[in-house]
Motif scaffolding. Structure first.
Motif, PDB file in Angstrom:
ATOM      1  N   GLY A   1     -14.995   8.900  58.634  1.00  0.00           N
ATOM      2  CA  GLY A   1     -14.103   8.330  57.626  1.00  0.00           C
ATOM      3  C   GLY A   1     -14.378   6.873  57.326  1.00  0.00           C
ATOM      4  N   ASN A   2     -15.178   6.208  58.150  1.00  0.00           N
ATOM      5  CA  ASN A   2     -15.498   4.791  57.934  1.00  0.00           C
ATOM      6  C   ASN A   2     -16.647   4.573  56.955  1.00  0.00           C
ATOM      7  OD1 ASN A   2     -13.545   3.779  59.732  1.00  0.00           O
ATOM      8  ND2 ASN A   2     -14.890   4.078  61.484  1.00  0.00           N
ATOM      9  N   LEU A   3     -17.304   5.652  56.531  1.00  0.00           N
ATOM     10  CA  LEU A   3     -18.413   5.496  55.583  1.00  0.00           C
ATOM     11  C   LEU A   3     -17.899   5.049  54.215  1.00  0.00           C
ATOM     12  CD1 LEU A   3     -20.748   8.589  56.213  1.00  0.00           C
ATOM     13  CD2 LEU A   3     -21.167   6.201  56.831  1.00  0.00           C
ATOM     14  N   SER A   4     -18.657   4.175  53.582  1.00  0.00           N
ATOM     15  CA  SER A   4     -18.287   3.738  52.229  1.00  0.00           C
ATOM     16  C   SER A   4     -18.467   4.888  51.243  1.00  0.00           C
ATOM     17  CB  SER A   4     -19.167   2.560  51.797  1.00  0.00           C
ATOM     18  OG  SER A   4     -20.501   2.992  51.588  1.00  0.00           O
ATOM     19  N   TYR A   5     -17.859   4.761  50.078  1.00  0.00           N
ATOM     20  CA  TYR A   5     -17.940   5.831  49.075  1.00  0.00           C
ATOM     21  C   TYR A   5     -19.390   6.069  48.656  1.00  0.00           C
ATOM     22  CZ  TYR A   5     -15.862   8.855  45.527  1.00  0.00           C
ATOM     23  OH  TYR A   5     -15.471   9.949  44.782  1.00  0.00           O
ATOM     24  N   GLU A   6     -20.159   4.994  48.525  1.00  0.00           N
ATOM     25  CA  GLU A   6     -21.570   5.107  48.152  1.00  0.00           C
ATOM     26  C   GLU A   6     -22.361   5.846  49.223  1.00  0.00           C
ATOM     27  OE1 GLU A   6     -25.450   2.220  47.250  1.00  0.00           O
ATOM     28  OE2 GLU A   6     -23.449   1.352  47.513  1.00  0.00           O
ATOM     29  N   ASN A   7     -22.106   5.519  50.476  1.00  0.00           N
ATOM     30  CA  ASN A   7     -22.791   6.199  51.572  1.00  0.00           C
ATOM     31  C   ASN A   7     -22.391   7.669  51.660  1.00  0.00           C
ATOM     32  OD1 ASN A   7     -22.452   3.242  53.659  1.00  0.00           O
ATOM     33  ND2 ASN A   7     -24.117   3.812  52.282  1.00  0.00           N
TER      34      ASN A   7
ATOM     35  N   ARG B   1     -14.582  11.601  49.647  1.00  0.00           N
ATOM     36  CA  ARG B   1     -14.956  12.609  48.653  1.00  0.00           C
ATOM     37  C   ARG B   1     -14.521  14.004  49.110  1.00  0.00           C
ATOM     38  NH1 ARG B   1     -18.806  11.423  44.625  1.00  0.00           N
ATOM     39  NH2 ARG B   1     -19.206  13.681  44.551  1.00  0.00           N
ATOM     40  N   GLU B   2     -13.874  14.740  48.221  1.00  0.00           N
ATOM     41  CA  GLU B   2     -13.396  16.080  48.556  1.00  0.00           C
ATOM     42  C   GLU B   2     -14.559  17.039  48.793  1.00  0.00           C
ATOM     43  OE1 GLU B   2     -10.257  19.489  46.932  1.00  0.00           O
ATOM     44  OE2 GLU B   2     -10.787  17.776  45.661  1.00  0.00           O
ATOM     45  N   ASP B   3     -15.641  16.917  47.982  1.00  0.00           N
ATOM     46  CA  ASP B   3     -16.773  17.824  48.157  1.00  0.00           C
ATOM     47  C   ASP B   3     -17.468  17.592  49.507  1.00  0.00           C
ATOM     48  OD1 ASP B   3     -17.633  15.348  47.339  1.00  0.00           O
ATOM     49  OD2 ASP B   3     -18.804  16.059  45.630  1.00  0.00           O
TER      50      ASP B   3
ATOM     51  N   LEU C   1     -23.805  13.337  51.194  1.00  0.00           N
ATOM     52  CA  LEU C   1     -23.536  14.634  50.568  1.00  0.00           C
ATOM     53  C   LEU C   1     -24.811  15.249  50.008  1.00  0.00           C
ATOM     54  CD1 LEU C   1     -21.574  16.818  49.564  1.00  0.00           C
ATOM     55  CD2 LEU C   1     -21.242  15.423  47.497  1.00  0.00           C
ATOM     56  N   ARG C   2     -25.606  14.440  49.332  1.00  0.00           N
ATOM     57  CA  ARG C   2     -26.851  14.950  48.737  1.00  0.00           C
ATOM     58  C   ARG C   2     -27.797  15.446  49.831  1.00  0.00           C
ATOM     59  NH1 ARG C   2     -31.957  13.623  47.700  1.00  0.00           N
ATOM     60  NH2 ARG C   2     -32.905  14.397  45.767  1.00  0.00           N
ATOM     61  N   ALA C   3     -27.919  14.703  50.915  1.00  0.00           N
ATOM     62  CA  ALA C   3     -28.802  15.105  52.010  1.00  0.00           C
ATOM     63  C   ALA C   3     -28.342  16.423  52.634  1.00  0.00           C
ATOM     64  CB  ALA C   3     -28.852  14.012  53.069  1.00  0.00           C
ATOM     65  N   LEU C   4     -27.031  16.603  52.762  1.00  0.00           N
ATOM     66  CA  LEU C   4     -26.506  17.823  53.351  1.00  0.00           C
ATOM     67  C   LEU C   4     -26.664  19.014  52.420  1.00  0.00           C
ATOM     68  CD1 LEU C   4     -23.225  16.534  55.091  1.00  0.00           C
ATOM     69  CD2 LEU C   4     -25.499  16.882  56.063  1.00  0.00           C
TER      70      LEU C   4
END
Length: 446
Positions: free
Chosen positions: A246-252, A298-300, A257-260
């Protein structure tokens, strides 16, 4: 090595006595009920039986008489908190070799056992066998299996999800052992022979997160003096554990998400993508669903990492496990500090059970390590505990029970709430399991 069957339903006291006798070169088998004791007698042979007078499913004198019929050669020593002369006389008349009243100090019970084994008819050669194996904690990250309902549920969930490749989200308070759970999942998976990489998301500056996760090429940014392999590539074929995600920034979060989704990464400064085969396990002490509602997470991504969720229970939710963990941490501290502390005094056990443990397992481990260092005798005493353990704890739980008023109703209510689980009911009532059994018998509660 003399073999002793120890029958005692007070788990904390039983484990303490077991550890003391083991240190004194006795091979101890423990049983928490008469039924467990009967099974132990059938499976093995013993040189002495040490049993409590009051058991949840039998009377110690009756159990002793039963054992005297099937195994007349085994001496029996009775322990009791009811030290009246009549009980002692009755015990001796019914075949007890000796009798000891609680509370007793360890040296007393040791003397009674030694004298009993020396009496005619008792094997004497076993007294010469005094080689005690040192119990080693094999790995500092070993998963400790608790005995509480919450621990059993946790163990079941770990067993179910480990063989899969599902992404797991571990939810729990700080200090509850979320990384230990993640490692346990990894070790029971088909990826166990590959790397387990743990990442503290709260310790990574958002500007460097992409480099840490995916790596970078030399010269791709100021300070990049050489190529760097990222966590995802290093864990290829294994598991990445992202703690406090939960500490990750929105950009991170977008980058993660893309990597996963793609299972492909691109090191910073590179035009080439790398395929990665990894399993993701994440952990948080926050309510990520609330963070999603507030637009902070992010919900996704939340749904991507939460294919299966596991609750890491707090120490107060697994009260029956308290002394199980305490014993484990004591063995660990003994090895680290080159000490040989046997266990905890009854007063310390009582203090531990009343304390609310805001720091959970981490606090318990630190407390025991400090106490082990300060202790000079065989047992950890209350004078080596931090001062906050003796401060009055405010009871804010409105569902707590009191036996001071309307005892029978409180007991029935507690049994109903716990689906007749007596251990959990005793925990709610803030009494020992033995006291609960006595109260059930007193009020004739079915």
């Amino acid at each position: 090595m003399p073999k002793i069957l120890l029958i005692e339903d007070d788990i904390s006291f039983c484990k303490l006595l077991e550890k003391f006798l083991t240190k004194k070169a006795y091979d101890v088998t423990i049983a928490f009920s008469a039924n467990e004791a009967r099974l132990s007698i059938k499976k093995g042979s013993f040189d002495l039986i040490l049993t409590d007078l009051r058991l949840p499913d039998s009377d110690g004198i009756e159990l002793m008489a039963e054992f005297k019929v099937s195994n007349p050669e085994i001496p029996v020593v009775l322990m009791t908190g009811y030290s009246d002369v009549n009980t002692a006389v009755k015990a001796i008349k019914n075949g007890a070799s000796d009798y000891i009243s609680k509370p007793f100090n360890p040296d007393e019970v040791l003397l009674v056992i030694t004298n009993t084994l020396k009496t005619p008819g008792v094997k004497k050669d076993i007294l010469q066998k005094r080689n005690v194996p040192i119990q080693k904690v094999s790995d500092e990250n070993d998963f400790v299996k608790g005995i509480s309902v919450a621990s059993k549920k946790l163990l079941e969930h770990i067993k179910l999800v480990s063989p899969t490749d599902m992404s797991v989200l571990i939810i729990g308070e700080s200090g509850t052992g979320k990384e230990i759970i993640a490692k346990s999942i990894h070790r029971q998976s088909h990826r166990k022979n590959n790397n387990f990489i743990a990442v503290d998301c709260g310790a990574i500056p958002k500007e460097l997160a992409a480099s840490e996760f995916f790596g970078h090429l030399k010269g791709s940014f100021t300070g990049a003096i050489s190529d760097k392999t990222g966590y995802f590539e290093a864990a290829n074929g294994g598991t990445v554990f992202l703690d406090e995600i939960g500490n990750l920034s929105y950009e991170n979060q977008i980058q993660l998400l893309r990597a996963l989704q793609e299972r492909r990464i691109k090191p910073v400064g590179s035009n080439k993508e790398i395929d990665v085969d990894i399993r993701i396990i994440t952990a948080t002490n926050e309510d990520l669903r609330e963070a999603v509602k507030n637009g902070d997470f992010r919900e996704d991504l939340y749904h991507r990492i939460n294919e299966f969720s596991i609750q890491s229970p707090s120490l107060t939710e697994r009260g029956e496990d308290l002394m199980v963990f305490a014993d484990y941490f004591l063995e660990k501290a003994n090895q680290q500090l080159n000490k040989d502390i046997v266990g905890f005094s009854p007063e310390v056990v009582a203090v531990f059970q009343k304390y609310n443990w805001p720091g959970n397992l981490r606090e318990l481990q630190n407390c025991i390590k400090r106490a082990t260092l300060l202790s000079q005798g065989d047992f950890i005493e209350s004078d080596v505990l931090p001062v906050e353990f003796f401060q009055t704890q405010k009871q804010s739980n409105e569902s707590s029970f009191s036996l001071s008023e309307n005892e029978k109703e409180a007991i029935i209510n507690a049994l109903s709430r716990t689906q007749n689980n007596k251990s959990e009911a005793a925990k709610l009532l803030k009494i020992t399991r033995k006291t609960l059994y006595n109260k059930i018998k007193q009020y004739n509660i079915d």
